[in-house]
Write an enzyme that holds these catalytic residues in place. Structure first.
Site, short mmCIF file in Angstrom:
data_model
loop_
_atom_site.label_atom_id
_atom_site.label_comp_id
_atom_site.label_asym_id
_atom_site.label_seq_id
_atom_site.Cartn_x
_atom_site.Cartn_y
_atom_site.Cartn_z
N GLY A 217 48.52 31.49 38.89
CA GLY A 217 49.89 31.98 38.76
C GLY A 217 50.18 33.04 39.81
O GLY A 217 49.60 33.02 40.90
N SER A 218 51.05 33.97 39.45
CA SER A 218 51.49 34.95 40.45
C SER A 218 50.46 36.06 40.63
O SER A 218 49.64 36.33 39.75
CB SER A 218 52.82 35.57 40.03
OG SER A 218 52.61 36.41 38.92
N THR A 219 50.51 36.72 41.79
CA THR A 219 49.61 37.83 42.08
C THR A 219 49.85 38.97 41.09
O THR A 219 48.89 39.62 40.64
CB THR A 219 49.81 38.29 43.54
OG1 THR A 219 49.45 37.21 44.39
CG2 THR A 219 48.92 39.48 43.88
N GLU A 220 51.10 39.19 40.71
CA GLU A 220 51.43 40.28 39.76
C GLU A 220 50.70 40.05 38.43
O GLU A 220 50.06 40.94 37.90
CB GLU A 220 52.95 40.34 39.49
CG GLU A 220 53.82 40.69 40.70
CD GLU A 220 53.91 39.57 41.73
OE1 GLU A 220 53.98 38.38 41.32
OE2 GLU A 220 53.87 39.86 42.95
N VAL A 221 50.82 38.82 37.90
CA VAL A 221 50.16 38.55 36.62
C VAL A 221 48.64 38.54 36.79
O VAL A 221 47.91 38.98 35.89
CB VAL A 221 50.68 37.23 35.98
CG1 VAL A 221 49.96 36.94 34.67
CG2 VAL A 221 52.18 37.34 35.73
N GLY A 222 48.16 38.12 37.96
CA GLY A 222 46.72 38.17 38.24
C GLY A 222 46.18 39.58 38.08
O GLY A 222 45.11 39.80 37.49
N GLU A 240 43.62 32.12 40.89
CA GLU A 240 44.22 31.39 42.01
C GLU A 240 45.68 31.80 42.04
O GLU A 240 46.45 31.43 41.16
CB GLU A 240 44.05 29.88 41.80
CG GLU A 240 44.27 29.10 43.06
CD GLU A 240 45.55 28.29 43.02
OE1 GLU A 240 46.59 28.85 43.46
OE2 GLU A 240 45.52 27.14 42.56
#
Ligand SMILES: *[C@@H]1O[C@H](CO)[C@@H](O)[C@H](O)[C@H]1NC(C)=O
Ligand SMILES: *[C@@H]1O[C@H](CO)[C@@H](O)[C@H](O)[C@H]1NC(C)=O
EC number: 1.2.1.3
Length: 472
Positions: A217-222, A240
């Site tokens: 998903g998104s880098t923010e949620v990562g 990823e």
């Protein structure tokens, strides 16, 4: 062994550009939705909270159905079921590894059998053209399930079954597990949470009894997942995440092929790909011709009903993304990039956006820096190879990249310089279940796919046995 068996079974990697329309069965645009609950331990459950959320058909902007909304309490239930299933003496634990492999192969066969229906659900829910759901998404699920089942020859564990990476959207995922139900698995548990629901994700990431989390998903949620996991059991986390992938066209590239592949690299899946070739760098001497031909191609792109087999582009996945993309298009215009085609909504209803191209894009413009995740191509100009390597690398992301050239030395030189987890030469979006995929920098941690990608799903145990020194 795995590699040999696998390449014999699937000699072709999934070429997602090569859709064979003649072999696609006519879709039913109104498939019945059978499953909308949470599947834990071979049973369908309402959310503990009884909450549901609507899932929207993005082509119409209408509710398809209500789906159970899982949160922490449901995660608890699912984790407990998985833990019980893996207890010493449990059927799964006692089962011979090759039998586990057979079950997964059987699951892959069931998915294949129901490919048309699964593809219909996927298109209904996600908006992607049915031809793509049928020829790309479902076969990829089958191939990845087979990869995992083959690797069970090497004696993997339950965790693989509980956390394997399958990526269809919500409804198809639910159906998929419905198929699993009939497949003879002693236990099958998996938690789903809504697209925008972070609570379920955080509950999994911070759970003391979950040993591995793989997130896409998104880098923010990562970042959030990593943070939530840090106070838990030091579980393995692989991520990823997003990208802003450079696609570099050198002046000696075969023009027609480069234009078509770059079009595909960006516009495939409505531009909603983590690895979309959204940073198109074109060498100075061919820049004008490349832009002109790309605009011609984009204008021919067929946007419309995703159930029509001729459609190349459906709606964006939801209204939020739709609005965000239109916002990026406005920012491109404001920053002085030249809009060459598209730029607006493509229909009165649903979340369709016209294929859009900007030229004269500069490195510091928002559209050149941020991940747009939509059908918006930005074409930048470069002079030398050294310059393009530096500029392509000057991004917080490093997921994928591509180079188009007929000169093998230049292809090597650039791919060596690029900081990206995947580099395609004279092609784009070619995936193989055997080929590890993942990102440098803010594009993630670790790799998925291939034997290498399975590494984090296993634990190494050293057992030392004392050999008696005399017969007593
Ligand atoms: C880009 O790659 C080049 C060559 O590999 C390297 O010198 C440079 O530091 C990289 N830049 C970034 C921001 O990663
Ligand atoms: C396994 O996970 C660790 C972080 O938990 C990561 O550094 C490593 O690259 C991963 N390996 C693979 C093959 O994904």
């Amino acid at each position: 062994v795995l590699r040999a068996v696998f390449s014999r079974t699937f000699p072709q990697v999934v070429r997602i550009s090569a859709c064979q329309h003649s072999t696609i069965p006519a879709p039913n645009a109104h498939p019945d939705v059978h499953f909308n609950k949470i599947f834990i331990n071979n049973e369908w459950h309402d959310a503990v909270s009884k909450k549901t959320f609507p899932t929207i058909n993005p082509a119409m902007g209408e509710v398809i159905c209500q789906v159970a909304e899982g949160d922490k309490a449901d995660v608890e239930k699912a984790v407990k079921a998985a833990k019980d299933a893996f207890k010493l003496g449990s059927p799964w634990r006692r089962m011979d590894a090759s039998h586990r492999g057979l079950l997964l192969s059987r699951l892959a066969d069931c998915i294949k059998r129901d490919a048309a229906y699964l593809a219909e659900l996927e298109t209904l829910d996600n908006g992607k053209p049915y031809a793509v759901s049928y020829t790309v998404d479902v076969p990829m699920v089958v191939i990845h399930t087979c990869l995992i089942s083959l690797s069970l020859k090497t004696a993997l564990i339950t965790a693989l079954v509980c956390y394997q990476r399958l990526k269809p959207l919500l409804l198809s995922l639910k159906l998929h597990f419905g198929i699993g139900n009939g497949g003879g698995f002693p236990c099958w548990c998996r938690q789903h949470y809504p697209r925008n629901g972070y609570h379920g994700g955080a509950a999994i990431a911070s759970h003391m009894d979950v040993d591995k989390v793989a997130f896409t998903g998104s880098t923010e949620v990562g970042h959030l997942i990593l943070k939530a996991s840090s106070s838990s059991n030091l579980k393995k986390v692989t991520l990823e995440l997003g990208g802003k992938s450079p696609n570099i066209i050198l002046s000696d590239a075969k023009m027609e092929e480069a234009v078509e592949q770059s079009h595909f690299a960006l516009f495939f899946n409505q531009g909603q790909c983590c690895c979309a070739g959204s940073h198109t760098f074109v060498q100075e001497s061919i820049y004008d011709e490349f832009v002109e031909r790309s605009v011609e191609r984009a204008k021919k792109r067929i946007v419309g009903d995703p159930f029509d087999l001729n459609t190349e582009q459906g709606p964006q996945v939801d209204e939020e993304q739709f609005q965000k993309i239109l916002g990026y298009i406005s920012s491109g215009k404001r920053d002085g990039a030249k809009l060459m085609c598209g730029g607006e909504a493509a229909a009165d209803r649903g979340y369709f956006i016209q294929p859009t191209i900007f030229r004269d894009v500069k490195d510091d413009m928002t559209i050149a820096r941020e991940k747009i995740f939509g059908p918006v191509m930005q074409i930048l100009k470069f002079r030398s190879l050294e310059e393009v390597i530096e500029r392509a690398n000057d991004s917080k992301y490093g997921l994928a990249a591509a180079v188009f050239t007929q000169n093998i030395d230049k292809a090597h030189y650039i791919s060596n310089g690029l900081r990206a987890g995947t580099v395609w030469i004279n092609c784009y979006d070619v995936f193989g279940a055997q080929a590890p995929f993942g990102g440098y920098k803010s594009s993630g941690i670790g790799r998925e796919l291939g034997e290498y990608g399975l590494d984090n799903y296993t634990e190494v145990k050293t057992v030392t046995i004392k050999v008696p020194q005399k017969n007593s």
